[in-house]
Scaffold this motif. Structure first.
Motif, PDB file in Angstrom:
ATOM      1  N   ASN A   1      14.327 100.367  86.810  1.00 27.25           N
ATOM      2  CA  ASN A   1      15.161 100.058  85.654  1.00 27.25           C
ATOM      3  C   ASN A   1      15.920 101.291  85.182  1.00 27.25           C
ATOM      4  N   VAL A   2      17.030 101.055  84.496  1.00 30.22           N
ATOM      5  CA  VAL A   2      17.756 102.090  83.763  1.00 30.22           C
ATOM      6  C   VAL A   2      17.839 101.627  82.320  1.00 30.22           C
ATOM      7  N   ALA A   3      17.044 102.234  81.464  1.00 31.80           N
ATOM      8  CA  ALA A   3      16.973 101.819  80.059  1.00 31.80           C
ATOM      9  C   ALA A   3      17.779 102.777  79.196  1.00 31.80           C
ATOM     10  N   GLY A   4      18.604 102.212  78.305  1.00 32.02           N
ATOM     11  CA  GLY A   4      19.349 103.019  77.349  1.00 32.02           C
ATOM     12  C   GLY A   4      20.777 103.317  77.727  1.00 32.02           C
ATOM     13  N   ALA A   5      21.228 102.874  78.911  1.00 31.21           N
ATOM     14  CA  ALA A   5      22.609 103.111  79.348  1.00 31.21           C
ATOM     15  C   ALA A   5      23.563 102.195  78.554  1.00 31.21           C
ATOM     16  N   PRO A   6      24.865 102.534  78.527  1.00 34.51           N
ATOM     17  CA  PRO A   6      25.528 103.639  79.215  1.00 34.51           C
ATOM     18  C   PRO A   6      25.407 104.954  78.451  1.00 34.51           C
ATOM     19  N   LEU A   7      25.620 106.052  79.170  1.00 37.28           N
ATOM     20  CA  LEU A   7      25.723 107.362  78.550  1.00 37.28           C
ATOM     21  C   LEU A   7      27.200 107.635  78.283  1.00 37.28           C
ATOM     22  N   ILE A   8      27.528 107.886  77.020  1.00 40.31           N
ATOM     23  CA  ILE A   8      28.924 108.127  76.633  1.00 40.31           C
ATOM     24  C   ILE A   8      29.045 109.510  76.006  1.00 40.31           C
ATOM     25  N   LEU A   9      29.948 110.310  76.549  1.00 41.02           N
ATOM     26  CA  LEU A   9      30.263 111.629  76.015  1.00 41.02           C
ATOM     27  C   LEU A   9      31.678 111.561  75.467  1.00 41.02           C
ATOM     28  N   HIS A  10      31.807 111.703  74.167  1.00 41.26           N
ATOM     29  CA  HIS A  10      33.086 111.437  73.526  1.00 41.26           C
ATOM     30  C   HIS A  10      34.130 112.502  73.857  1.00 41.26           C
ATOM     31  N   PHE A  11      35.306 112.014  74.207  1.00 40.16           N
ATOM     32  CA  PHE A  11      36.422 112.849  74.643  1.00 40.16           C
ATOM     33  C   PHE A  11      36.762 113.912  73.612  1.00 40.16           C
ATOM     34  N   HIS A  12      36.830 113.536  72.341  1.00 41.06           N
ATOM     35  CA  HIS A  12      37.287 114.480  71.311  1.00 41.06           C
ATOM     36  C   HIS A  12      36.292 115.622  71.103  1.00 41.06           C
ATOM     37  N   LEU A  13      35.009 115.377  71.394  1.00 39.17           N
ATOM     38  CA  LEU A  13      34.025 116.452  71.269  1.00 39.17           C
ATOM     39  C   LEU A  13      34.154 117.461  72.407  1.00 39.17           C
ATOM     40  N   ILE A  14      34.526 116.991  73.569  1.00 40.21           N
ATOM     41  CA  ILE A  14      34.585 117.856  74.745  1.00 40.21           C
ATOM     42  C   ILE A  14      35.904 118.633  74.819  1.00 40.21           C
ATOM     43  N   PHE A  15      37.005 117.978  74.466  1.00 39.33           N
ATOM     44  CA  PHE A  15      38.312 118.627  74.589  1.00 39.33           C
ATOM     45  C   PHE A  15      38.885 119.097  73.248  1.00 39.33           C
ATOM     46  N   LEU A  16      38.185 118.813  72.155  1.00 36.56           N
ATOM     47  CA  LEU A  16      38.589 119.249  70.819  1.00 36.56           C
ATOM     48  C   LEU A  16      39.981 118.744  70.457  1.00 36.56           C
ATOM     49  N   ARG A  17      40.283 117.557  70.936  1.00 37.41           N
ATOM     50  CA  ARG A  17      41.529 116.885  70.574  1.00 37.41           C
ATOM     51  C   ARG A  17      41.337 115.387  70.773  1.00 37.41           C
ATOM     52  N   ALA A  18      42.248 114.630  70.194  1.00 36.58           N
ATOM     53  CA  ALA A  18      42.181 113.177  70.338  1.00 36.58           C
ATOM     54  C   ALA A  18      42.657 112.751  71.727  1.00 36.58           C
TER      55      ALA A  18
END
Length: 294
Positions: A246-263
């Motif tokens: 099993n894969v419990a808790g997916a999906p893993l989402i890494l928000h674009f604005h946090l990584i690139f510091l822009r919208a």
């Protein structure tokens, strides 16, 4: 060998993060502290534990030495340094060593970094906008620390002393509490500049990988001046468990604005979006991990 950068000048963070003490990083490691007797003796201790890890006689990745001064640490960097990550608590002259001599110790964070790069490329985003800065050493409040893997956007953080934006920390399941403290340190002692920490906790016996996503959130029960933003503290935001069934808790989402510091640029071609790893993506990654790293 990792690269060290000087400590950046202290600036007020818009997050008002609350740094954790160096002693927090030593919680659970107190019984591992041993006397530092010089480089030769340390190399013997490291080599012995490395052989035990490689032979499966132990799963304990951590060694702790004291007293280790800054001069000692620089000498250690020059003479010893393969297959490990170092955390130096300068205020207590204590060096925490995480040994990573097995492929599974390194493959988890490195291979997931490759997935991050693949999604970046599919969005048509250049390497300079999300650069792999490897195991560079960063300097916080009385502590210097190496990440397992880290990335930062060079367009927004071009200087060597600029903190990474996202950090990966990996280890065997027995070291999970230490990995959590590492996540707290990166988020709080960077003054809020590290936005995301991913923890990879590996249980070889059950072929299980636990991924935790950590970010900062407003502290509860704390009062602040009306003209200041609320204080921020590290929090576990998500937990994903990948086992053979099993894969419990997916999906893993890494928000674009946090990584690139822009919208997100809504007109970008190819389209920009949050980094998203579905249950199937994570299953495929875990299968590759177990096929290669065990």
């Amino acid at each position: 060998m990792s690269t060290s950068v000087p400590a950046a000048a202290s600036t007020a963070s818009e997050d008002m993060t609350i740094p954790i003490s160096s002693s927090k990083l030593l919680e659970g490691l107190e019984d591992k502290v041993q006397l530092f007797l010089g480089i030769t003796d340390m190399r013997k201790v490291v080599d012995s534990r490395t052989k035990d890890l490689q032979a499966g006689r132990t799963t304990d990745q951590y060694l702790v030495f004291k007293p280790v001064t800054t001069d000692n640490r620089d000498e250690i960097d020059n003479k010893i340094g393969q297959h490990w990550r170092k955390t130096h608590c300068i205020d207590s002259d204590t060096l925490i060593v995480k040994l990573m001599p097995l492929l599974r110790h390194e493959f988890a964070h490195r291979s997931f970094g490759d997935l991050l790069k693949e999604q970046r490329l599919l969005m048509g985003i250049s390497r300079s906008q999300l650069a792999d800065v490897g195991g560079t050493t960063y300097h916080g409040h009385f502590v210097s620390k190496e990440a397992d893997t880290a990335f930062k956007p060079l367009t927004h953080r071009p200087n060597p002393a600029d903190w990474p934006i996202i950090v990966f920390e990996a280890g065997v399941s027995e070291s999970l509490s230490q990995l959590k403290n590492d996540a707290r340190w990166w988020l709080s002692n960077s003054g809020g500049q590290v936005k995301i920490v991913l923890i990879f906790s590996i249980q070889a016996g059950s072929r299980t990988i636990q991924i935790e996503k950590w970010e900062t959130r407003p502290a509860t029960g704390r009062t602040t001046r009306s003209n200041q933003p609320p204080a921020q503290v590290p929090r576990q935001i998500q937990q994903i468990v990948i086992d053979p069934n099993n894969v419990a808790g997916a999906p893993l989402i890494l928000h674009f604005h946090l990584i690139f510091l822009r919208a997100i640029n809504q007109n970008a071609v190819p389209p920009e979006h949050d980094f998203t790893f579905s249950a199937q993506d994570l299953r495929d990654w875990a299968n590759d991990f177990w096929n290669v790293a065990v």
